[in-house]
Design an enzyme around this catalytic site. Structure first.
Site, PDB file in Angstrom:
ATOM      1  N   HIS A  64      12.798 -15.345  -0.454  1.00 46.05           N
ATOM      2  CA  HIS A  64      13.981 -14.846   0.265  1.00 46.05           C
ATOM      3  C   HIS A  64      15.222 -15.699   0.000  1.00 46.05           C
ATOM      4  O   HIS A  64      16.101 -15.791   0.844  1.00 46.05           O
ATOM      5  CB  HIS A  64      13.699 -14.728   1.775  1.00 46.05           C
ATOM      6  N   THR A  65      15.231 -16.320  -1.144  1.00 48.20           N
ATOM      7  CA  THR A  65      16.414 -17.098  -1.538  1.00 48.20           C
ATOM      8  C   THR A  65      17.253 -16.349  -2.572  1.00 48.20           C
ATOM      9  O   THR A  65      18.425 -16.652  -2.735  1.00 48.20           O
ATOM     10  CB  THR A  65      16.007 -18.457  -2.147  1.00 48.20           C
TER      11      THR A  65
ATOM     12  N   TYR B  83      13.035  -6.153   5.679  1.00 46.39           N
ATOM     13  CA  TYR B  83      13.647  -6.840   4.538  1.00 46.39           C
ATOM     14  C   TYR B  83      15.170  -6.693   4.604  1.00 46.39           C
ATOM     15  O   TYR B  83      15.918  -7.660   4.511  1.00 46.39           O
ATOM     16  CB  TYR B  83      13.100  -6.261   3.230  1.00 46.39           C
TER      17      TYR B  83
ATOM     18  N   GLY C 177       2.516  -7.180  -3.314  1.00 43.66           N
ATOM     19  CA  GLY C 177       3.553  -8.199  -3.484  1.00 43.66           C
ATOM     20  C   GLY C 177       3.609  -8.790  -4.881  1.00 43.66           C
ATOM     21  O   GLY C 177       4.137  -9.871  -5.081  1.00 43.66           O
TER      22      GLY C 177
ATOM     23  N   SER D 142       2.002  10.416 -14.277  1.00 39.73           N
ATOM     24  CA  SER D 142       1.387   9.223 -13.692  1.00 39.73           C
ATOM     25  C   SER D 142      -0.128   9.321 -13.889  1.00 39.73           C
ATOM     26  O   SER D 142      -0.770  10.234 -13.369  1.00 39.73           O
ATOM     27  CB  SER D 142       1.705   9.143 -12.191  1.00 39.73           C
TER      28      SER D 142
ATOM     29  N   ASP E 158      12.487 -10.187  -9.027  1.00 43.77           N
ATOM     30  CA  ASP E 158      11.325  -9.497  -9.584  1.00 43.77           C
ATOM     31  C   ASP E 158      11.633  -8.879 -10.943  1.00 43.77           C
ATOM     32  O   ASP E 158      10.849  -8.977 -11.889  1.00 43.77           O
ATOM     33  CB  ASP E 158      10.850  -8.396  -8.625  1.00 43.77           C
TER      34      ASP E 158
ATOM     35  N   SER F 127       5.001  -7.043  -7.330  1.00 42.89           N
ATOM     36  CA  SER F 127       6.134  -6.350  -7.951  1.00 42.89           C
ATOM     37  C   SER F 127       5.765  -5.254  -8.936  1.00 42.89           C
ATOM     38  O   SER F 127       6.282  -5.204 -10.057  1.00 42.89           O
ATOM     39  CB  SER F 127       7.050  -7.351  -8.642  1.00 42.89           C
TER      40      SER F 127
HETATM   41  C1  GLA Z   1      10.852  -9.016  -2.766  1.00 44.80           C
HETATM   42  C2  GLA Z   1      12.188  -8.748  -3.449  1.00 44.80           C
HETATM   43  C3  GLA Z   1      12.740 -10.003  -4.118  1.00 44.80           C
HETATM   44  C4  GLA Z   1      12.720 -11.200  -3.179  1.00 44.80           C
HETATM   45  C5  GLA Z   1      11.383 -11.313  -2.465  1.00 44.80           C
HETATM   46  C6  GLA Z   1      11.396 -12.385  -1.416  1.00 44.80           C
HETATM   47  O1  GLA Z   1       9.863  -9.292  -3.715  1.00 44.80           O
HETATM   48  O2  GLA Z   1      12.037  -7.747  -4.416  1.00 44.80           O
HETATM   49  O3  GLA Z   1      14.037  -9.753  -4.620  1.00 44.80           O
HETATM   50  O4  GLA Z   1      13.784 -11.137  -2.276  1.00 44.80           O
HETATM   51  O5  GLA Z   1      10.969 -10.107  -1.865  1.00 44.80           O
HETATM   52  O6  GLA Z   1      11.583 -13.622  -1.984  1.00 44.80           O
END
Ligand code: GLA
Length: 389
Positions: A35-36, A222, A124, A68, A172, A126
């Protein structure tokens, strides 16, 4: 089931009766710096060997079709006017990219596309960035376009903002495109400059523990966190008009003005300011090879995410607490947006087996869930795969 590029190549030929160009696009881990990114701070992601593969070719009949493989669903694209759709939801990741290509003036010919892979969804890692970036590169390859990497990254992020509806940072997409085998990316999200730091995974492994939970409200929470951070900057702007983001803020400034902050906004900002500093210190640990010090910072990040930023959940907290008690674990924390998904664990190689056994057992006992674990490798960013068939 693991899906490899040959599977997509084969399915593509079955579906479209043509030979495709093949692209692979990796998911990512993030060692530290959570979250930076949307606060102009630093992150430390790496592309991993969980990937989405795309097959793409010219169309035979002026229609543009995306298939898909996972859902065995096909979607016909209106190439002239790509718009967001209600269903299927997966199409929006790709339609957003297509929309942006057109807006940027890139000519896209009618195409056939099939995709699938083994990035676990909602864990998580991505999968969404891999979808967007993989499709963007598939379009450039199929149309022989030259699109700078940073433009691809930004178009992919735009798709997520406008067609998916989450105001994500740039981490990501950056990791999926810029990843380098054997290295983590140390990215300055303000300057968008980066360097690669080697991470030797011989002595020590990256193990992901997938809680298998995804609590609702992830996306709205978020977006709320983002707004809380912006609100914090606005409060400080009254005294320091030059501040642009939490990157420019110190803990001293925060403490000085604490009384002006709603409590939650204060906690959110404190976490982010601490975390930005922590990533900078952690990058020094990497340079000196001090993975123990690095791991301790991962634990601290989790504390902050859990208590100040409040994006953890009982399953993630349980796993990190459990990892803390385990001798071979150097560091552990929740990874990504939060409210479920994975923990990332830095584990000494000779302890990996027992760690996995022990943790999956404990997790099953506590939550009655069979927890998948992944020992991941760090790979190169998105790229073309040589044909195999
Ligand atoms: C998700 C978002 C990123 C980032 C993270 C937290 O993965 O896609 O951009 O903000 O959360 O670090």
């Amino acid at each position: 089931m693991e899906v490899v590029s040959e599977d997509i190549e084969k399915r593509f030929q079955e579906i479209f009766n043509k030979i495709p160009i093949l692209i692979r696009a990796p998911g990512r881990v993030n060692l530290i710096g959570e979250h930076t990114d949307y606060n102009d701070g630093f992150v430390m992601p790496a592309a991993i060997d969980k990937e989405i593969f795309f097959g793409i070719s010219d169309s035979d009949d002026h229609r543009s079709i995306i298939h898909s493989v996972k859902y065995n669903e096909r979607f016909e694209v209106d190439l002239e006017n790509p718009q967001r759709v209600e269903e299927p939801r997966w199409a929006n990741y790709l339609l957003g990219v297509l929309y942006k290509f057109k807006k940027h003036g890139y000519a896209v010919k009618p195409f056939y596309c099939a995709f699938g892979g083994d990035v676990p969804l909602g864990a998580g890692m991505s999968s969404s960035a891999a979808m967007e970036c993989g499709f963007a590169v598939a379009l450039t390859e199929a149309n022989r376009l030259t699109v700078p990497k940073l433009e691809i990254i930004k178009m992919a992020q735009w798709a997520e903002h406008h067609f998916v509806g989450v105001q994500v940072g740039i981490m990501d997409q950056f990791a999926s495109v810029m990843g380098k085998a054997g290295h983590v990316i140390v990215l300055d999200c303000r300057a968008l400059t980066h360097y690669y730091a080697p991470l030797d995974l011989q002595q020590c492994a990256i193990v992901l523990c997938d809680t298998k939970v995804k609590h609702s409200l992830v996306d709205s929470e978020y977006n709320t966190r983002r707004k809380e951070c912006e609100a914090g900057v606005k409060i400080l702007n009254k005294r320091y008009p030059e501040l642009k983001s939490l990157r420019d803020v110190s803990t001293v400034m925060l403490e000085e003005h604490r009384g002006e902050f709603p409590e939650k906004v204060f906690s959110r900002c404190l976490y982010v300011v601490q975390e930005i500093a922590r990533v900078q210190a952690a990058s020094k640990d990497l340079e000196t090879g001090d993975l123990r010090a690095f791991g301790l910072k991962m634990f601290q990040t989790h504390e902050g995410l859990s208590h100040l930023y409040e994006v953890s959940c009982k399953e993630l907290d349980f796993l990190v607490e459990h990892a803390k008690q385990f001798k071979g674990v150097l560091g552990s924390r929740m990874m990504g947006g939060g409210f479920g998904g994975c923990t990332i664990n830095l584990v000494q190689s000779d302890s990996v087996e027992t760690f996995i056994q022990n943790t999956t057992g404990a997790y099953r006992k506590e939550f009655a869930i069979d927890m998948p674990t992944y020992r991941v490798k760090i790979v190169d960013g998105v790229g073309r795969v040589p044909p195999t068939l």
